[in-house]
Scaffold this active site. Structure first.
Site, PDB file in Angstrom:
ATOM      1  N   ASP A  28       0.627  -0.994  -0.224  1.00 43.42           N
ATOM      2  CA  ASP A  28      -0.124  -0.034  -0.515  1.00 43.42           C
ATOM      3  C   ASP A  28       0.829   1.437  -0.137  1.00 43.42           C
ATOM      4  O   ASP A  28       0.219   2.533   0.791  1.00 43.42           O
ATOM      5  CB  ASP A  28      -0.937   0.258   1.504  1.00 43.42           C
ATOM      6  CG  ASP A  28      -2.527   0.754   1.405  1.00 43.42           C
ATOM      7  OD1 ASP A  28      -2.358   0.911  -0.135  1.00 43.42           O
ATOM      8  OD2 ASP A  28      -3.224   1.115   1.999  1.00 43.42           O
ATOM      9  N   LYS A  63       1.842   4.444  -1.235  1.00 47.99           N
ATOM     10  CA  LYS A  63       1.236   6.146  -1.609  1.00 47.99           C
ATOM     11  C   LYS A  63       1.714   7.115  -1.234  1.00 47.99           C
ATOM     12  O   LYS A  63       2.083   7.214   0.529  1.00 47.99           O
ATOM     13  CB  LYS A  63       0.023   5.916  -1.823  1.00 47.99           C
ATOM     14  CG  LYS A  63      -0.953   5.181  -0.309  1.00 47.99           C
ATOM     15  CD  LYS A  63      -2.442   5.392  -0.474  1.00 47.99           C
ATOM     16  CE  LYS A  63      -3.085   4.597   1.184  1.00 47.99           C
ATOM     17  NZ  LYS A  63      -4.373   4.377   0.720  1.00 47.99           N
ATOM     18  N   ASN A  79       0.764   7.554   2.479  1.00 49.79           N
ATOM     19  CA  ASN A  79       1.030   6.281   4.068  1.00 49.79           C
ATOM     20  C   ASN A  79       2.611   6.288   4.281  1.00 49.79           C
ATOM     21  O   ASN A  79       3.344   5.400   5.020  1.00 49.79           O
ATOM     22  CB  ASN A  79       0.965   5.313   3.311  1.00 49.79           C
ATOM     23  CG  ASN A  79      -0.892   4.251   2.798  1.00 49.79           C
ATOM     24  OD1 ASN A  79      -0.999   4.999   4.174  1.00 49.79           O
ATOM     25  ND2 ASN A  79      -0.777   3.293   3.310  1.00 49.79           N
ATOM     26  N   ASP A 110       1.861   3.126   7.523  1.00 49.37           N
ATOM     27  CA  ASP A 110       0.416   1.905   7.910  1.00 49.37           C
ATOM     28  C   ASP A 110       1.080   0.984   7.197  1.00 49.37           C
ATOM     29  O   ASP A 110       1.050   0.506   5.579  1.00 49.37           O
ATOM     30  CB  ASP A 110      -0.422   2.824   6.197  1.00 49.37           C
ATOM     31  CG  ASP A 110      -1.325   2.592   7.011  1.00 49.37           C
ATOM     32  OD1 ASP A 110      -1.899   2.300   7.242  1.00 49.37           O
ATOM     33  OD2 ASP A 110      -2.227   4.109   6.828  1.00 49.37           O
ATOM     34  N   THR A 136      -4.754   0.706  -3.266  1.00 51.78           N
ATOM     35  CA  THR A 136      -5.181   2.134  -3.657  1.00 51.78           C
ATOM     36  C   THR A 136      -5.448   1.728  -5.202  1.00 51.78           C
ATOM     37  O   THR A 136      -4.571   1.454  -5.796  1.00 51.78           O
ATOM     38  CB  THR A 136      -4.819   3.286  -3.223  1.00 51.78           C
ATOM     39  OG1 THR A 136      -5.086   3.601  -1.704  1.00 51.78           O
ATOM     40  CG2 THR A 136      -5.932   4.851  -4.107  1.00 51.78           C
TER      41      THR A 136
HETATM   42  P1  AMP Z   1      -3.393   7.199  10.239  1.00 49.48           P
HETATM   43  O1  AMP Z   1      -4.124   6.391  11.298  1.00 49.48           O
HETATM   44  O2  AMP Z   1      -2.542   5.951  11.188  1.00 49.48           O
HETATM   45  O3  AMP Z   1      -3.377   7.491   9.232  1.00 49.48           O
HETATM   46  O4  AMP Z   1      -2.864   8.777  11.259  1.00 49.48           O
HETATM   47  C1  AMP Z   1      -3.882   9.998  11.396  1.00 49.48           C
HETATM   48  C2  AMP Z   1      -2.965  10.815  11.479  1.00 49.48           C
HETATM   49  O5  AMP Z   1      -2.242  11.210  12.318  1.00 49.48           O
HETATM   50  C3  AMP Z   1      -1.714  10.755  10.067  1.00 49.48           C
HETATM   51  O6  AMP Z   1      -2.636  11.482   8.659  1.00 49.48           O
HETATM   52  C4  AMP Z   1      -1.051  11.827   9.993  1.00 49.48           C
HETATM   53  O7  AMP Z   1      -1.373  13.363   9.990  1.00 49.48           O
HETATM   54  C5  AMP Z   1      -0.903  11.921  11.876  1.00 49.48           C
HETATM   55  N1  AMP Z   1       0.078  10.857  12.242  1.00 49.48           N
HETATM   56  C6  AMP Z   1      -0.104   9.315  12.402  1.00 49.48           C
HETATM   57  N2  AMP Z   1       0.705   8.977  13.199  1.00 49.48           N
HETATM   58  C7  AMP Z   1       2.114   9.891  12.962  1.00 49.48           C
HETATM   59  C8  AMP Z   1       2.871   9.330  13.724  1.00 49.48           C
HETATM   60  N3  AMP Z   1       3.790   8.920  14.026  1.00 49.48           N
HETATM   61  N4  AMP Z   1       3.936  11.547  14.110  1.00 49.48           N
HETATM   62  C9  AMP Z   1       3.142  12.200  13.760  1.00 49.48           C
HETATM   63  N5  AMP Z   1       2.214  11.626  12.911  1.00 49.48           N
HETATM   64  C10 AMP Z   1       1.437  11.248  13.279  1.00 49.48           C
END
Ligand code: AMP
Length: 406
Positions: A250, A252, A255, A268, A286
Site C-alpha cells: 500500500d 502511496k 502512507n 501504515d 488503492t
Molecule cells: P493514521 O491513523 O495512522 O492514518 O494517522 C492519522 C494521522 O495522524 C496521519 O495522517 C498523520 O497526520 C498523523 N500521524 C500518525 N502517526 C503519526 C506519527 N507517528 N507522527 C506524527 N504524526 C502522525
C-alpha cells in the site's frame, strides 16, 4: 560506488537516534489522558482517489498539528558523538544546525524504548498526552511524552468497538506484529502497545514533519533532486522490508510520514503481509497504485510477489515529479490503463527520471528493475551522491542544493 555503501548512506540520511521534544506543546491534560480530547476537524482527502478497500482508506485526513522545532533537550543519557550523528550533522543545513544543536548534543543513540531500563509493560499513566497530530479511519494520534524519560513519541488510540465494527481487528493485529519487528531509519517504528477495556494504544515514533502527502499537495510537485532523495530512501526501506519477506502493498504518499529532518518514514502496515512463500492472492490497496498483477481477481495467474511494491514505487516516482498519479482516471479507465501500462511521462520530466519510471512501471513483475539497481540508477546517483562519492549535502526537506534541473 558499491550499492551497499550507497544504500548504507541513504539509511544514515535519517536519524534513528534522535528524540527531540517540541517546545511548550505538551498539555498536561487530564482530560486527554482520559480520552476525552475534543474531536478534530477533518480535511477532505485527495481528489479522485478511489479507494479499493475500505480498510486502507484515510478519508478524513486532518491537518496534523505542526510541531515547532525543537530547542529543548531530553533526559536521555548523553553519549559521545556517533558516526550516525556525524553523518547526519553533515547533512544538516546551517539553519538547522542553529536550531537543533543543543538537542543533538543531548540525544542518545538508543531511543528510550530500546534501552535496557525501559519497562516491558506500558500503560497510559506513563505518558503525558499532548496535542492531536491527526485522525485516521479508526483512531486518533496524539503527541505524547513518556514521563520518566521525557521521550517524545506519538500515541495512536484505536477504539476496540470501532475496530470490531469495521472488521479490521485481524488487520490491526497484523499491523502490530509486522511493524513492531521492523527497525529501519526510513520505516516508522512501533515501540510497543498496550490496551485497556475499550482502547488499544500504539506507541509510535514521532514523525515531526507529518504527512508527505500534504507536502506534495502544497508544493504541487517536487523538484527532481527532492523526488530522487525520497525515492532513494523509499528504495532502501523497501529493500529492508523485502529482505524480511514483508511486502507493504500500500505504498502511496498518504502512507509516508516525514521525520523531523524531512526523512522518509514509511508507515501504515495495515495491508502489508509477511509472506515467506512470496505469493499472495488477496486484493487490497488503492486503485491508483494498484499493480496490473493485482487487477485480476479470480484468474489463475493472480499471484503476486513483493514486486508489487516496485510498481507502486514507479507510480510514486511519477506522482512526486508530475503532481498526479500516472493512471488517474475514472475507476474503470484507471484499471484498463493500468492493465495496459498506458501512461505518458510529461516532457518536463528529465530523461533519467523518465527512464527509471519506465523501468519500474513494467507489466511483467519479473522484468521490473530490482531495488539494488534503483539505488544505482543514474537519476538517483546524480541527485544523491556528489562527485567525491559522498551523499549530497541537501536533504529532501531542505532548500534546493547544487543539483541543477527541476
Ligand atoms: P493514521 O491513523 O495512522 O492514518 O494517522 C492519522 C494521522 O495522524 C496521519 O495522517 C498523520 O497526520 C498523523 N500521524 C500518525 N502517526 C503519526 C506519527 N507517528 N507522527 C506524527 N504524526 C502522525
Amino acid at each position: 560506488m558499491a550499492t551497499k555503501t550507497l544504500e548504507a548512506r541513504f539509511e544514515h540520511l535519517t536519524v534513528h537516534d534522535e528524540n527531540e521534544a517540541p517546545t511548550g506543546s505538551m498539555l498536561k491534560s487530564k482530560a486527554a489522558c482520559q480520552g476525552t480530547i475534543a474531536s478534530l476537524p477533518s480535511n477532505p482527502s485527495r481528489p479522485n482517489l478511489v479507494k479499493y478497500a475500505l480498510q486502507a482508506s484515510n478519508e478524513s485526513r486532518q491537518n496534523a498539528a505542526q510541531i515547532t522545532t525543537i530547542t529543548t533537550t531530553t533526559t536521555v543519557p548523553t553519549l559521545p558523538p556517533s558516526p550516525v550523528r556525524k553523518a547526519v550533522a553533515s547533512l544538516r543545513t546551517t539553519e538547522d544546525k542553529d536550531n537543533n544543536d543543543s538537542a543533538h548534543q543531548h540525544v542518545s543513540s538508543l531511543n528510550f524504548f530500546d534501552q535496557p531500563q525501559a519497562p516491558k509493560q506500558f500503560h497510559l499513566g506513563m505518558f503525558e498526552i499532548g496535542k492531536p497530530l491527526g485522525k485516521g479511519k479508526f483512531g486518533r494520534v496524539y503527541l505524547a511524552r513518556e514521563r520518566s524519560s521525557g521521550y517524545v513519541c506519538a500515541l495512536k488510540v484505536l477504539h476496540k468497538s470501532e475496530l470490531q465494527q469495521g472488521k479490521v481487528e485481524k488487520q490491526v493485529r497484523r499491523e502490530i506484529e509486522i511493524q513492531s519487528n521492523l527497525r529501519h531509519p526510513n520505516i516508522l517504528r512501533l515501540f510497543g502497545h498496550f490496551h485497556d477495556s475499550k482502547r488499544i494504544f500504539l506507541i509510535l515514533e514521532f514523525a515531526g514533519k507529518g504527512e508527505l502527502y500534504k507536502h506534495l499537495r502544497k508544493e504541487n510537485r517536487f523538484p527532481e533532486w527532492k523526488a530522487a532523495q525520497y525515492i532513494a530512501q523509499m528504495a532502501a526501506a523497501l529493500k529492508y522490508l523485502h529482505k524480511k519477506h514483508v511486502m507493504h502493498r500500500d505504498i502511496k504518499p498518504e502512507n509516508i510520514l516525514l521525520g523531523i529532518h524531512g526523512e522518509i518514514k514509511v508507515s501504515d502496515f495495515g495491508w502489508s503481509v509477511h509472506a515467506p512463500n512470496n505469493r499472495r492472492q488477496t486484493m487490497c490497496g488503492t486503485l491508483d497504485y494498484l499493480p496490473p498483477e493485482m487487477l485480476k481477481p479470480g484468474s489463475s495467474d493472480n499471484f503476486y510477489t513483493e514486486k508489487v511494491d516496485l510498481w507502486s514505487l514507479g507510480v510514486l516516482t511519477y506522482e512526486f515529479l508530475v503532481g498526479e498519479a500516472p493512471f488517474e482516471d475514472t475507476p474503470i479507465m484507471t484499471q484498463r490503463r493500468i492493465a495496459r501500462g498506458d501512461m505518458t511521462v510529461p516532457s518536463f520530466v528529465s530523461t533519467e527520471a523518465k527512464d527509471l519510471i519506465h523501468r519500474l512501471l513494467v507489466l511483467d513483475p519479473e522484468k521490473r528493475i530490482p531495488l539494488d539497481d534503483v539505488l544505482r540508477h543514474p537519476w538517483i546517483v546524480k541527485h544523491c551522491v556528489t562527485k567525491g562519492g559522498e551523499r549530497g549535502s541537501q536533504r529532501a526537506s531542505g532548500s534546493k542544493g547544487s543539483s541543477s534541473e527541476q
